[in-house]
Structure formats: structure tokens, C-alpha cells
Enzyme design. Structure first.
Site: not given
Length: 314
Positions: A250, A276-279
Site C-alpha cells: 500500500d 496493494g491498497h485494494f487488497a
């Protein structure tokens, strides 16, 4: 071989809260009926409840799942910003007010709360106002600790509207390359990330009247950091059952933010993923069973001691 498929019914609804028409998705569980565990999903930036569509498909037959869009996001109303003379103040306090009213409107008195990104500051405000509502907590890349802020996040939080170029910096995050980068950044295999998410997010971001609410919220983000000590105290005092699932790549909220929860919730379950952020986009097959098992355990511990429902998610 007979294959049993349980597909949930997902309703797409609106309700009015303080004069704001709020859109939400709600699953109707095939198992448990009115006694099924309740899961409240709070979305992040720059998305809306559509980011949880696949999770709701995976779990909605077993749980009552409710996922609203905040004002200014997705299919909810976008009242004019008070910054430009409109009726609505786009702050995280106000988003929490609307979400609190939404919870009351639906008659939700107890639920497991899933917080992601913006959902963390909205959700922790709800939790500190109504600890009795929280049966458990799922945290997915939702930060509540200073060590969980990357240098990029700290620079963003330091922005103030009176600073030259600050508004342009925020506007640069509302463009397609930035939106797509939030989805693909930190992933090992971008081909697992469907383009639908960032395409729909960008559609909403580009609609008339959407930019100012995002600017207002960006310049209010520092209010969340100021509340971190209060949220941490709530965690220590109430010790809710907690599941922490985190994409370690992230760009905003790095791995130390996930581990920091264990200081205040040493019994929390922690699962780190190389994404990343949107796992959920590329690790749904791993995360959905964790969420299902956790919700079942948290709900059983709170309301049905000694009873287990044995949910399986494939």
C-alpha cells in the site's frame, strides 16, 4: 459431480438521512434469516459500495451485509459543498453523522464492521460514539496509527487549502492514472485486478459537482490523525474481536500500520498479503474465507455461546 451454488440476493436501495438520499447494497441471507450475523461494509476513497460487490457475492448468502455510499460518492446524493455556498459540509465528522443516521434508519443495533481506507475514520467515529454496536472489527488497509502513514500520505495530510498549489495537488489524485494506480500499485500480478473498479470510480469522480467534496475531505483528513489517540484508547478499553487483513504494498498505509493494531489488540488476527491498497481485488479468494470465519466466531461469541455455523467459502 453435483455442484452446490448458493447465490445471494443483493438489493440496491436508497434511504433518506438528514435530507440526503443514501444509496446502499444489502444482501438477503439464505442461511439464518433474521438471526444471521450482520456485516457493515464502509468503503474507501475514491470508491463506493461497488468495491465490495464480489465480497458480497461470496458471503451474502450467509450474512446480512449492508454497504452504503457516503454523500458525494457512488450513487448517493452529492449536495453542494458549504465551501462554495452549498448546504453540506464535507468533513469526516459529517460523513460519520450520515452513516450513524443510516445505521439507525436500518435498525442495525449490532454488527461486525469492516473498515477500509476512508471507512476507518468514519467507522472509528461510529465505534467511539456507540461501542455497543460493534460485535467485531475487520480492518483492511484502514489506518489508525501514525506509523501507518507513508511519507506520501503525510505530505497529503499536511496540505491546507490556503497553500499555493494544494488544490491542484489534490485534483491530480482525482485523475484516471492516479485512480488506476491505487488499484494496481503494489500488486504482484496486475492482471488479477479487473479494470471495472477504477473505471467506475473515475466515472463518478468525473461527474459534475464531485470535485469540491473530494477537495474538502482531503483538507479535513488531518482531523483523523488528531483522533488516533482516542481511537487507540477505544481499542484498548473495549478490546473488540478484530481481524486485520492488509496489503503490504500500500502506497499510503504501509505494513507498520497493520502491526500497530497489535499493541492495543494483542489477540487480533493479523494476515498480511503481498498486494496493494485494494487488497480484495486480487486476494478475495484468500480474504473472503478469513472474513467469513471471523464474523461467524465473533457473532457466536457475542450472541450464541457454544454454537457454530460451519460456513465454508470456496
Amino acid at each position: 459431480m453435483a455442484i452446490q451454488v448458493v447465490v445471494p440476493h443483493i438489493r440496491h436501495r436508497h434511504t433518506e438521512v438528514d435530507g440526503v438520499r443514501v444509496f446502499y447494497r444489502e444482501s438477503l441471507p439464505a442461511v439464518g434469516g433474521d438471526d444471521a450475523p450482520v456485516l457493515l461494509l464502509l468503503h474507501g476513497f475514491p470508491s463506493a459500495s461497488h468495491q465490495f460487490r464480489r465480497l458480497m457475492d461470496a458471503l451474502g448468502a450467509h450474512f446480512r451485509i449492508v454497504a452504503p455510499d457516503y454523500p458525494g460518492f457512488g450513487h448517493s446524493d452529492v449536495p453542494g459543498s458549504s465551501t462554495t455556498g452549498g448546504p453540506f459540509t464535507y468533513t469526516f465528522d459529517r460523513l460519520a453523522d450520515i452513516t450513524e443516521g443510516f445505521v439507525r434508519q436500518l435498525g442495525l443495533s449490532r454488527f461486525v464492521m469492516y473498515v477500509f481506507d476512508f471507512g476507518a475514520p468514519v467507522g472509528f467515529r461510529l465505534a467511539t460514539r456507540h461501542p455497543e454496536w460493534i460485535a467485531g472489527l475487520v480492518v483492511q488497509n484502514g489506518n489508525a496509527y501514525e506509523e501507518g502513514l507513508s511519507p506520501q500520505a503525510r505530505d497529503f495530510i499536511a496540505l491546507r487549502p490556503e497553500q499555493p498549489g494544494a488544490a491542484d495537488t489534490v485534483r491530480s489524485l482525482l485523475t484516471l492514472p492516479a485512480t488506476r494506480g491505487q488499484y494496481e500499485g503494489g500488486t504482484v500480478d496486475p492482471e488479477l485486478v479487473a479494470p471495472d473498479g477504477w473505471t467506475l470510480d473515475q466515472h463518478f469522480l468525473d461527474l459534475p459537482g464531485r470535485t469540491q467534496p473530494q477537495l474538502d475531505l482531503a483538507f479535513d483528513y488531518h482531523s483523523n490523525v488528531a483522533l488516533y489517540p482516542r481511537w487507540q484508547e477505544w481499542l484498548r478499553t473495549h478490546t473488540p474481536p478484530a481481524l486485520i487483513v492488509w496489503g503490504t504494498g500500500d502506497m499510503f498505509f504501509p505494513e507498520p500500520g497493520a502491526r500497530a493494531y497489535l499493541r492495543d489488540l494483542p489477540d487480533a488476527e493479523l494476515h498480511l498479503f503481498g498486494t496493494g491498497h485494494f487488497a480484495l481485488e486480487d486476494h478475495l479468494p484468500q480474504i473472503a474465507p478469513l472474513v467469513a470465519g471471523f464474523v461467524d466466531r465473533a457473532w457466536t461469541a457475542a450472541d450464541r455461546p457454544g454454537e457454530a455455523r460451519g460456513i465454508r467459502v470456496r
